[in-house]
Design an enzyme around this catalytic site. Structure first.
Site, short mmCIF file in Angstrom:
data_model
loop_
_atom_site.label_atom_id
_atom_site.label_comp_id
_atom_site.label_asym_id
_atom_site.label_seq_id
_atom_site.Cartn_x
_atom_site.Cartn_y
_atom_site.Cartn_z
N ILE A 13 65.66 116.78 15.04
CA ILE A 13 65.37 118.19 14.74
C ILE A 13 66.49 118.77 13.88
CG2 ILE A 13 64.82 120.45 15.71
CD1 ILE A 13 63.96 118.98 18.28
N ASP A 33 78.17 115.70 13.89
CA ASP A 33 77.40 114.72 14.66
C ASP A 33 78.29 113.53 14.98
OD1 ASP A 33 73.93 114.38 14.67
OD2 ASP A 33 75.25 112.87 15.58
N SER A 38 71.81 108.87 16.36
CA SER A 38 71.39 109.06 14.96
C SER A 38 72.31 108.18 14.12
CB SER A 38 71.57 110.54 14.57
OG SER A 38 72.93 110.92 14.77
N ASP A 60 82.80 114.30 18.43
CA ASP A 60 82.16 114.32 19.75
C ASP A 60 82.51 115.67 20.37
OD1 ASP A 60 82.29 112.17 22.73
OD2 ASP A 60 81.44 114.18 22.37
N SER A 127 64.49 123.73 26.08
CA SER A 127 63.32 122.87 26.19
C SER A 127 62.31 123.41 27.19
CB SER A 127 63.79 121.48 26.66
OG SER A 127 62.71 120.71 27.13
N TYR A 152 67.61 115.90 32.62
CA TYR A 152 67.59 116.48 31.27
C TYR A 152 67.16 117.94 31.35
CZ TYR A 152 65.64 117.97 26.86
OH TYR A 152 65.34 118.71 25.74
N LYS A 156 69.30 121.72 30.70
CA LYS A 156 68.87 122.83 29.84
C LYS A 156 68.79 124.13 30.65
CE LYS A 156 68.58 120.65 25.94
NZ LYS A 156 69.51 120.95 24.83
N ASN A 202 59.94 108.38 23.71
CA ASN A 202 58.94 109.44 23.57
C ASN A 202 57.71 108.95 22.81
OD1 ASN A 202 60.95 109.37 21.52
ND2 ASN A 202 60.20 111.31 20.71
N VAL A 219 50.38 103.97 28.64
CA VAL A 219 50.18 105.38 29.00
C VAL A 219 50.55 105.54 30.47
CG1 VAL A 219 48.49 107.24 29.24
CG2 VAL A 219 48.40 105.70 27.25
N ASP A 300 58.10 113.08 34.90
CA ASP A 300 57.08 113.71 34.05
C ASP A 300 56.49 114.96 34.70
OD1 ASP A 300 55.56 110.86 32.35
OD2 ASP A 300 57.02 112.34 31.70
#
Ligand code: WQD
Length: 341
Positions: A13, A33, A38, A60, A127, A152, A156, A202, A219, A300
């Protein structure tokens, strides 16, 4: 010239937001970064899509002294857009301490740096996972937060509270918290997109890799209490997410914010099941996807999708891309990767 710092600017993003900042604003852009998820090649792809340079620093954010030392020469900093964080739900379940250490310490160090440099505008990447399994859908920004279903999501939730308390004790700082739903897709040019350093967790990259026989899509669960038994998410094009950051920046720098901390859902408002994502991909790619159905994945959420009216009303933001656009752009990018792009 005023400067905007983008942390995680080499990430998925972050890099798409760099493109929009460089092409649609006059700010001097600085990207930070440490390439933990990445690579520097991401900057090379950004450079092909913009017409002016930007500064980069390999820092960092958990190393407070290095952050201060490397950025000591920066002045006239108008704002920070903070993307840098670990963001995989399953990885956070597997290694909670890594997620709490990285995501919380990096935010704390950045806020301390912002205070030292008197940076007045702060945009935080949050998120939809902060909602947990919400009692009602779609979720609005006032929907009570349930227990996070993953470390995670919890980082947030904690990050949002840290920002609230920090802004309350430092009234010179104004913040916008952006709750992303599920960012997917790639730049419409097909020249950059999501390129995880390790095997992706993902859905979208796993779909496009599976279509080329380079991964195997399983799935996770088909027995959920949803319209077709599959998990439901609000998938949103990464460029729509990037555009929201430009609008949030203008919202702050033009002093249109009514509160020191403003909060917005960034979703399309459409809840889409995993099966419907697969069907969209098959339609736009012309590829039949081979996949199996396995057990549910820990962490999930059953279903989450946004009421995005506040972002429309206050930021003037509206998502432009459809699910088919998201899947087609992801597929074009995967084919670019295959050609060595
Ligand atoms: C989506 C759906 C899986 C992989 C995201 C990210 C991040 C965050 C929101 C901003 C789920 C299913 C996946 C697979 C599958 N946004 N799936 N097989 O879990 O919603 O997490 O939260 O920060 O975008 O952290 O995204 O893409 O992992 O999963 O069936 O191999 O696809 O069960 O229902 P998720 P995801």
């Amino acid at each position: 010239m005023k400067t905007i710092i983008v942390t995680g600017g080499a990430g998925y993003i972050g890099s798409h937001t760099l493109i929009e900042l460089l092409n649609n604003t006059d700010y001097n852009i600085v990207s930070i970064d440490n390439f933990s998820n990445s690579s520097v090649a991401s900057y090379d792809r950004v450079k092909k899509l913009v017409s002016r340079p930007f500064q980069t620093f390999n820092i960092d954010l958990c190393n407070e002294n290095d952050l201060r030392l490397q950025l000591s020469g920066l002045t006239n900093i108008e704002g920070v857009i903070h993307f840098a964080a670990f963001k995989s739900v399953p990885d956070s379940v597997a290694d909670p301490v890594l997620y709490y250490f990285n995501n919380i310490n990096s935010l704390n160090n950045l806020l301390k740096f912002s205070k030292e440099k008197q940076i007045r505008n702060f945009i935080f990447s949050s998120s939809c996972s902060v909602y947990g399994n919400a009692d009602e859908l779609p979720v609005t920004e006032d929907t009570p937060l349930k227990k996070a279903e993953s470390p995670y999501g919890h980082t947030k939730q904690i990050g949002e509270e840290i920002i609230r308390f920090f802004c309350a004790s430092n009234p010179w700082l104004n913040a916008v918290i952006l709750r992303y739903f599920n960012p997917v897709g790639a730049h419409m040019s097909g020249l950059t997109g999501e390129l995880p350093v390790t095997k992706p967790n993902n859905l979208a990259p796993i779909i496009t890799q599976t279509a080329l026989g380079k991964n195997t899509l399983t799935v996770f669960g088909s027995d959920y209490n949803t319209r077709d038994g599959y998990c439901v998410r609000d998938y949103i094009h990464v460029t729509d997410i990037a555009d929201a950051h430009i609008k949030a920046l203008h919202y702050l720098t033009e002093h249109r914010n009514k509160k020191s901390v403003s909060l917005y859902n960034l979703g399309t408002g459409n809840g889409v099941s995993v099966l419907e994502v697969i069907q969209s991909f098959e339609k736009v790619s012309g590829k039949k996807l081979n996949y199996g159905v396995g057990p549910r994945r820990e962490g999930d959420v059953v279903a989450v999708y946004a009421n995005n009216s506040l972002a429309k009303e206050e930021l003037g933001w509206s998502p432009q891309y459809s699910l088919d656009d998201m899947m087609l752009s992801a597929w074009k990018w995967q084919l670019t990767i295959e050609k060595g792009g």
